[in-house]
Scaffold this motif. Structure first.
Motif, short mmCIF file in Angstrom:
data_model
loop_
_atom_site.label_atom_id
_atom_site.label_comp_id
_atom_site.label_asym_id
_atom_site.label_seq_id
_atom_site.Cartn_x
_atom_site.Cartn_y
_atom_site.Cartn_z
N ASP A 1 -28.54 -1.19 4.58
CA ASP A 1 -28.06 -1.68 3.29
C ASP A 1 -27.47 -0.50 2.53
O ASP A 1 -28.05 0.57 2.49
CB ASP A 1 -29.21 -2.30 2.51
CG ASP A 1 -28.76 -3.01 1.26
OD1 ASP A 1 -27.58 -3.38 1.17
OD2 ASP A 1 -29.60 -3.19 0.35
N GLY A 2 -26.35 -0.72 1.94
CA GLY A 2 -25.75 0.35 1.15
C GLY A 2 -24.79 1.20 1.96
O GLY A 2 -24.38 0.85 3.06
N ASP A 3 -24.46 2.33 1.41
CA ASP A 3 -23.47 3.24 1.97
C ASP A 3 -24.08 4.03 3.12
O ASP A 3 -25.01 4.80 2.92
CB ASP A 3 -22.97 4.18 0.87
CG ASP A 3 -21.83 5.07 1.33
OD1 ASP A 3 -21.37 4.94 2.48
OD2 ASP A 3 -21.39 5.90 0.51
N THR A 4 -23.57 3.85 4.32
CA THR A 4 -24.07 4.59 5.47
C THR A 4 -23.07 5.64 5.96
O THR A 4 -23.24 6.19 7.06
CB THR A 4 -24.40 3.61 6.63
OG1 THR A 4 -23.22 2.88 6.97
CG2 THR A 4 -25.52 2.67 6.26
N ARG A 5 -22.06 5.94 5.14
CA ARG A 5 -21.10 6.98 5.54
C ARG A 5 -21.83 8.31 5.73
O ARG A 5 -22.73 8.66 4.98
CB ARG A 5 -20.03 7.15 4.47
CG ARG A 5 -19.03 6.00 4.46
CD ARG A 5 -18.02 6.19 3.38
NE ARG A 5 -18.72 6.03 2.10
CZ ARG A 5 -18.15 6.08 0.91
NH1 ARG A 5 -16.88 6.33 0.81
NH2 ARG A 5 -18.85 5.90 -0.19
N THR B 1 -25.65 5.30 12.70
CA THR B 1 -26.66 4.26 12.63
C THR B 1 -26.88 3.60 13.98
O THR B 1 -25.93 3.41 14.75
CB THR B 1 -26.28 3.19 11.58
OG1 THR B 1 -25.04 2.61 11.95
CG2 THR B 1 -26.17 3.80 10.19
#
Length: 193
Positions: free
Chosen positions: A14-18, A22
């Motif tokens: 959830d959210g920004d994984t930049r 992952t």
């Protein structure tokens, strides 16, 4: 993983994984027990020894260097046993018989640093599981810009209007996991003036 890479293994993201690499770890999310055990089994096959640091949220993988603890299930079940007059359901007994030994083995590891969210939890982990390794307390942070009394003053009327409630209507809010006192809170409501 490559040098300097931040690898995150989780059931969901959830959210920004930049900036992260992952990897999904499947889990059977039917109950708390199946979630814990299936994630632990799957993560164990996906997290090898080629990492400099393995951080785990609770008991999710056997080779963590840093473990953030949010709950002590041995103490949790003691509390449930007390509330239920000494007897637990078969589901809670099964949960305790499988998860508590896993927590004990994890928290007794001298190779991991445990981060507890409170001093009480740190003490409970020491007394319940015989932890002698390093345990650090890092309390939950609160954003005081978002959570402060002025927010209530500013948002109370618009939220009540949106919900169709009058200013005089009594509204109860339960914040938390429904396992953690919801039934007791509901039973106590008729006694509140």
């Amino acid at each position: 993983n490559r040098a300097g890479e931040l690898g995150v293994r989780a059931y969901t993201f959830d959210g920004d994984t930049r900036g992260m690499v992952t990897h999904n770890v499947p889990a059977l999310r039917a109950t708390a027990l199946t979630t814990i055990l299936s994630f632990y089994a799957m993560a164990s096959t996906r997290v090898g020894s080629n990492f400099d640091i393995v951080h785990a949220q609770g008991v999710v993988v056997p080779n963590a260097n840093v473990i953030t603890a949010h709950i002590n299930n041995a103490r949790w079940l003691e509390g449930r046993r007390h509330l239920e007059g000494g007897e637990l359901s078969w589901k809670e007994k099964l949960f305790g018989a499988t998860v508590i030994p896993l927590e004990r083995r994890t928290y007794q590891s001298p190779h991991a640093t445990v981060v507890a969210v409170s001093e009480t939890l740190a003490n409970d982990i020491r007394s319940s599981y015989g932890r002698t390794g390093e345990t650090v307390v890092i309390r939950h942070g609160v954003d005081f810009r978002q959570f402060n009394p002025s927010v209530r003053q500013r948002l109370r009327a618009p939220m009540r209007n949106e919900m169709g409630l009058a200013d005089t209507d009594l509204l109860y809010l339960f914040v938390g996991d429904l396992r953690k006192g919801f039934a007791q809170a509901m039973a106590a409501l008729p006694q509140v003036p």
